[in-house]
Scaffold this active site. Sequence first.
Site, short mmCIF file in Angstrom:
data_model
loop_
_atom_site.label_atom_id
_atom_site.label_comp_id
_atom_site.label_asym_id
_atom_site.label_seq_id
_atom_site.Cartn_x
_atom_site.Cartn_y
_atom_site.Cartn_z
CE LYS A 72 30.96 41.92 39.25
NZ LYS A 72 31.49 41.38 38.07
CE1 TYR A 123 29.20 43.26 33.85
CE2 TYR A 123 27.31 42.92 34.65
CZ TYR A 123 28.66 43.96 34.78
OH TYR A 123 29.52 43.39 35.98
CG PHE A 146 27.76 33.65 29.98
CD1 PHE A 146 28.32 32.83 29.41
CD2 PHE A 146 27.15 35.06 30.45
CE1 PHE A 146 29.07 33.60 29.20
CE2 PHE A 146 29.21 36.24 30.09
CZ PHE A 146 29.91 34.74 29.15
CB THR A 186 37.09 37.88 34.60
OG1 THR A 186 37.47 39.38 33.99
CG2 THR A 186 35.37 37.79 33.95
CG ASN A 200 34.00 38.38 39.27
OD1 ASN A 200 32.73 39.30 40.06
ND2 ASN A 200 33.96 38.44 37.81
CG HIS A 255 31.99 46.51 37.26
ND1 HIS A 255 32.77 46.20 35.97
CD2 HIS A 255 32.54 47.89 37.12
CE1 HIS A 255 33.16 46.55 35.09
NE2 HIS A 255 32.38 48.50 35.92
CD GLU A 312 31.64 51.04 33.33
OE1 GLU A 312 32.93 51.32 34.40
OE2 GLU A 312 32.05 50.03 32.28
P1 ADP Z 1 35.21 42.13 34.15
O1 ADP Z 1 33.62 42.01 34.66
O2 ADP Z 1 36.41 41.22 34.30
O3 ADP Z 1 35.64 43.29 33.34
P2 ADP Z 1 33.94 41.21 31.68
O4 ADP Z 1 33.59 42.68 31.36
O5 ADP Z 1 34.25 40.38 30.86
O6 ADP Z 1 35.04 41.44 32.94
O7 ADP Z 1 31.86 40.37 32.21
C1 ADP Z 1 31.55 41.06 32.76
C2 ADP Z 1 31.18 40.39 33.82
O8 ADP Z 1 29.92 39.03 33.14
C3 ADP Z 1 32.42 39.60 34.98
O9 ADP Z 1 32.98 40.26 35.85
C4 ADP Z 1 31.14 38.43 35.04
O10 ADP Z 1 30.59 38.70 36.40
C5 ADP Z 1 30.45 37.86 33.93
N1 ADP Z 1 31.22 37.12 33.02
C6 ADP Z 1 31.83 37.39 32.36
N2 ADP Z 1 32.48 36.26 31.36
C7 ADP Z 1 31.07 35.38 31.84
C8 ADP Z 1 30.90 33.69 31.82
N3 ADP Z 1 31.75 32.90 30.95
N4 ADP Z 1 30.66 33.78 32.60
C9 ADP Z 1 29.56 33.64 33.13
N5 ADP Z 1 29.69 35.22 34.02
C10 ADP Z 1 30.53 35.61 33.27
#
Ligand code: ADP
Length: 142
Positions: free
Chosen positions: A12, A52, A60, A94, A115, A118, A129
């Site tokens: 990212k 997403y 958000f 996450t 974070n 992905h 994907e």
């Molecule tokens: P992951 O990336 O761990 O699979 P998700 O698919 O739930 O998690 O979310 C995708 C991405 O969206 C996350 O990696 C993060 O960058 C962002 N994200 C998810 N939940 C939140 C939140 N509550 N607030 C801000 N950003 C979020």
Amino acid sequence: MSNQETSLILLKPDTVTKGRCGEVLKRFEEQGFKIRGVKLMKLSDELLAEHYSHLADKPFFPTIVGFMQSSPVVALALSGENAISRVRDLLGPTDSTKAEKGTIRGDLGEDMMINCAHASDSPESAAAELKRFFRDDEVLDY
Ligand code: ADP
């Protein structure tokens, strides 16, 4: 029995702008994962809406899109034994603030959104994907 899998990883914008692509890649390579595809990409609104889509109705969502477009990302097709779950384990949860030290997010991530990377969360999402980010001829067998 062997379970070779390929996962779709995105390094990212935080990883790219902090110059930590090498550090993250090193952690994958040290675990024996093989780079099958790699490219630097600017992510369009359309691609992010697809990627997403499970978060599209969250308040958000626009912030995530802004973050993911704040610099190019590095897309990787990474292969290895049980790659999908093992890469997720290397990343940690996450929320980087809840990730253990020693995980990528625990060591390098900032928060819930910023974070590091992905990674696909199931064989079904990995298949979708990989197609979303790579043409067939961009994922190499060797
Ligand atoms: P992951 O990336 O761990 O699979 P998700 O698919 O739930 O998690 O979310 C995708 C991405 O969206 C996350 O990696 C993060 O960058 C962002 N994200 C998810 N939940 C939140 C939140 N509550 N607030 C801000 N950003 C979020």
